[in-house]
Design a protein around this motif. Structure first.
Motif, PDB file in Angstrom:
ATOM      1  N   GLN A  16       0.830  -1.169  -0.189  1.00 28.47           N
ATOM      2  CA  GLN A  16       0.103  -0.135  -0.050  1.00 28.47           C
ATOM      3  C   GLN A  16       0.928   1.263  -0.037  1.00 28.47           C
ATOM      4  OE1 GLN A  16      -2.274  -1.292   3.531  1.00 28.47           O
ATOM      5  NE2 GLN A  16      -4.117  -1.562   2.316  1.00 28.47           N
ATOM      6  N   CYS A  17       2.008   1.266   0.716  1.00 27.15           N
ATOM      7  CA  CYS A  17       2.895   2.247   0.692  1.00 27.15           C
ATOM      8  C   CYS A  17       3.329   2.567  -0.697  1.00 27.15           C
ATOM      9  CB  CYS A  17       4.168   1.820   1.554  1.00 27.15           C
ATOM     10  SG  CYS A  17       3.595   2.300   3.537  1.00 27.15           S
ATOM     11  N   THR A  18       3.998   1.604  -1.338  1.00 24.66           N
ATOM     12  CA  THR A  18       4.143   1.517  -2.842  1.00 24.66           C
ATOM     13  C   THR A  18       3.254   2.298  -3.780  1.00 24.66           C
ATOM     14  OG1 THR A  18       5.899  -0.381  -2.516  1.00 24.66           O
ATOM     15  CG2 THR A  18       5.291   0.104  -4.835  1.00 24.66           C
ATOM     16  N   LYS A  19       2.029   1.750  -3.522  1.00 25.96           N
ATOM     17  CA  LYS A  19       0.834   2.438  -4.148  1.00 25.96           C
ATOM     18  C   LYS A  19       0.646   3.729  -4.138  1.00 25.96           C
ATOM     19  CE  LYS A  19      -4.004   1.952  -5.276  1.00 25.96           C
ATOM     20  NZ  LYS A  19      -5.412   0.827  -4.896  1.00 25.96           N
ATOM     21  N   LEU A  20       1.003   4.306  -2.819  1.00 29.29           N
ATOM     22  CA  LEU A  20       0.614   5.708  -2.188  1.00 29.29           C
ATOM     23  C   LEU A  20       1.821   6.599  -2.910  1.00 29.29           C
ATOM     24  CD1 LEU A  20      -0.755   7.342  -0.465  1.00 29.29           C
ATOM     25  CD2 LEU A  20       0.914   7.014   1.206  1.00 29.29           C
ATOM     26  N   GLU A  21       3.138   5.974  -3.295  1.00 30.82           N
ATOM     27  CA  GLU A  21       4.238   6.626  -3.487  1.00 30.82           C
ATOM     28  C   GLU A  21       3.797   6.746  -5.335  1.00 30.82           C
ATOM     29  OE1 GLU A  21       7.188   7.633  -2.782  1.00 30.82           O
ATOM     30  OE2 GLU A  21       6.806   7.519  -0.690  1.00 30.82           O
ATOM     31  N   LYS A  22       3.388   5.661  -5.861  1.00 31.88           N
ATOM     32  CA  LYS A  22       2.860   5.900  -7.303  1.00 31.88           C
ATOM     33  C   LYS A  22       1.977   7.090  -7.609  1.00 31.88           C
ATOM     34  CE  LYS A  22       3.929   1.093  -8.780  1.00 31.88           C
ATOM     35  NZ  LYS A  22       3.377  -0.143  -9.130  1.00 31.88           N
ATOM     36  N   ILE A  23       0.930   7.232  -6.727  1.00 28.87           N
ATOM     37  CA  ILE A  23      -0.070   7.949  -7.014  1.00 28.87           C
ATOM     38  C   ILE A  23       0.649   9.576  -6.544  1.00 28.87           C
ATOM     39  CG2 ILE A  23      -2.322   9.052  -5.607  1.00 28.87           C
ATOM     40  CD1 ILE A  23      -2.953   6.143  -4.848  1.00 28.87           C
ATOM     41  N   ILE A  24       1.204   9.653  -5.462  1.00 30.37           N
ATOM     42  CA  ILE A  24       2.108  11.000  -5.507  1.00 30.37           C
ATOM     43  C   ILE A  24       2.852  11.371  -6.709  1.00 30.37           C
ATOM     44  CG2 ILE A  24       3.720  12.067  -3.856  1.00 30.37           C
ATOM     45  CD1 ILE A  24       0.827  11.916  -2.600  1.00 30.37           C
ATOM     46  N   THR A  25       3.663  10.228  -7.275  1.00 31.61           N
ATOM     47  CA  THR A  25       4.425  10.718  -8.188  1.00 31.61           C
ATOM     48  C   THR A  25       3.761  11.113  -9.587  1.00 31.61           C
ATOM     49  OG1 THR A  25       5.939   8.848  -7.546  1.00 31.61           O
ATOM     50  CG2 THR A  25       6.298   9.645  -9.820  1.00 31.61           C
ATOM     51  N   LYS A  26       2.503  10.708  -9.732  1.00 27.51           N
ATOM     52  CA  LYS A  26       1.706  11.289 -11.015  1.00 27.51           C
ATOM     53  C   LYS A  26       1.343  12.508 -10.883  1.00 27.51           C
ATOM     54  CE  LYS A  26       0.163   6.442 -12.276  1.00 27.51           C
ATOM     55  NZ  LYS A  26      -0.937   5.745 -12.315  1.00 27.51           N
TER      56      LYS A  26
END
Length: 98
Positions: A16-26
């Protein structure tokens, strides 16, 4: 609780932390347009118009006309709210001692 971070009452695992990072990156506007306007606003407009056409004398075409303008505008607000919530989670993940 190894590998988990607790933020805002939610237990985030590493996936879930990795998914959160991807959202922030976009980026913020990508999130607002995709999740707020398209994901929430347009889908809610269509659903609302369908319900209106079945429960009232208003046709789907009449109901969707105004709904397709108003709900996506509200989706911008929803997307902004969720973006700030996600960023708050991101900050908690980065600094769990706060």
């Amino acid at each position: 609780m190894t590998g988990n971070v607790i933020t805002l009452g939610i237990d985030l695992n590493s996936e879930q932390c990795t998914k959160l990072e991807k959202i922030i990156t976009k980026g913020k506007w990508h999130y607002i347009i995709v999740n707020g306007v398209l994901g929430w606003g347009v889908s809610t407009a269509v659903l609302f118009s369908l319900i209106q056409s079945f429960t009232s004398e208003q046709s789907f075409a009449d109901a969707i006309g105004l709904s397709i303008m108003l709900f996506p505008l509200a989706g911008v607000g929803w997307g902004l709210f969720m973006w700030f919530y996600i960023n708050k989670q991101h900050c908690k993940v980065k600094s769990p001692e706060l």
